[in-house]
Scaffold this motif. Structure first.
Motif, PDB file in Angstrom:
ATOM      1  N   ARG A   8       0.855  70.186 -77.189  1.00 29.91           N
ATOM      2  CA  ARG A   8       1.737  71.340 -77.044  1.00 29.91           C
ATOM      3  C   ARG A   8       1.092  72.484 -76.273  1.00 29.91           C
ATOM      4  N   ARG A 106       1.434  69.686 -66.985  1.00 29.39           N
ATOM      5  CA  ARG A 106       2.780  70.253 -67.062  1.00 29.39           C
ATOM      6  C   ARG A 106       3.835  69.242 -66.629  1.00 29.39           C
ATOM      7  N   PRO A 110       6.564  69.007 -70.089  1.00 29.25           N
ATOM      8  CA  PRO A 110       7.253  70.167 -69.492  1.00 29.25           C
ATOM      9  C   PRO A 110       7.248  71.430 -70.347  1.00 29.25           C
ATOM     10  N   ASP A 111       7.127  71.301 -71.660  1.00 28.26           N
ATOM     11  CA  ASP A 111       7.116  72.481 -72.532  1.00 28.26           C
ATOM     12  C   ASP A 111       5.709  72.957 -72.871  1.00 28.26           C
ATOM     13  N   VAL A 113       2.413  74.881 -73.218  1.00 29.85           N
ATOM     14  CA  VAL A 113       2.042  76.298 -73.165  1.00 29.85           C
ATOM     15  C   VAL A 113       0.586  76.357 -72.696  1.00 29.85           C
ATOM     16  N   ARG A 143       4.616  75.764 -62.056  1.00 32.78           N
ATOM     17  CA  ARG A 143       5.746  75.963 -62.962  1.00 32.78           C
ATOM     18  C   ARG A 143       6.761  74.840 -62.826  1.00 32.78           C
TER      19      ARG A 143
END
Length: 144
Positions: A8, A106, A110-111, A113, A143
Motif C-alpha cells: 500500500r 505505481r 495504482p493506489d 501512496v 502519476r
C-alpha cells in the motif's frame, strides 16, 4: 522475517551518508542488520544509479518504526552534506533510477501512496532530505 502484506505504501529514505561517498548496498544492509537484526530496505540505489534489490517485496522491512506492513522501503546512498547536515545529494543517475522504480510500482499498484520517511506521523528526521510530494508533483509520468 514476517510477510510484507498487501503493498500500500512506498517510503523513500536516504542512507545519511556524506555527499559523494560511494557506499555499496550490501554495506547499508549490513549496517541495518547490525542495528535492527534484519535488512531494512527493499531497494538501495547507489551513486551510479544502480538499483539493488536487498529484500524481497514479499517480506517486511525495518524502515518506518511500527509502519512497515505493506510498506516498501527504498533508500538512496547519500542524503547529507560533508558536514553531516541534511541535503538532497541524489545524483542525476539516482534520481532517474528512483523515478523509474516509483513509476514501476505505481503501474503495478495504482493506489500506492509514496512518501518520504519524514512524512510519516511522529518521524522527526529530515530523511530523505528532499520533499517527496513536491518531487512527485513535478514528475507527471509518475502519476500515470
Amino acid at each position: 522475517m514476517p510477510p510484507l502484506g498487501p503493498i500500500r505504501f512506498l517510503t523513500i529514505h536516504c542512507a545519511a551518508t556524506p555527499e559523494g561517498r560511494d557506499v555499496a548496498a550490501e554495506t547499508i544492509s549490513s549496517w541495518d542488520t547490525a542495528k535492527f537484526g534484519q535488512v531494512s530496505y527493499h531497494y538501495v540505489i547507489e551513486l551510479d544509479g544502480s538499483v539493488h534489490a536487498t529484500l524481497p517485496d514479499t517480506l517486511k522491512g525495518a524502515h518506518v518504526g511500527g509502519r512497515n506492513t505493506g510498506n516498501l522501503g527504498v533508500c538512496y546512498v547519500g542524503g547529507v552534506d560533508k558536514a553531516g547536515r541534511p541535503k538532497d545529494t541524489r545524483t542525476p543517475a539516482q534520481t532517474m533510477a528512483l523515478r523509474a522504480l516509483v513509476a514501476a510500482y505505481r503501474a503495478r499498484f495504482p493506489d500506492l501512496v509514496v512518501r518520504g520517511h519524514r512524512d510519516w506521523p511522529g518521524v522527526a528526521k529530515a530523511c530523505p532530505s528532499f520533499d517527496v510530494a513536491a518531487w512527485l508533483a513535478h514528475a507527471p509520468e509518475e502519476r500515470a
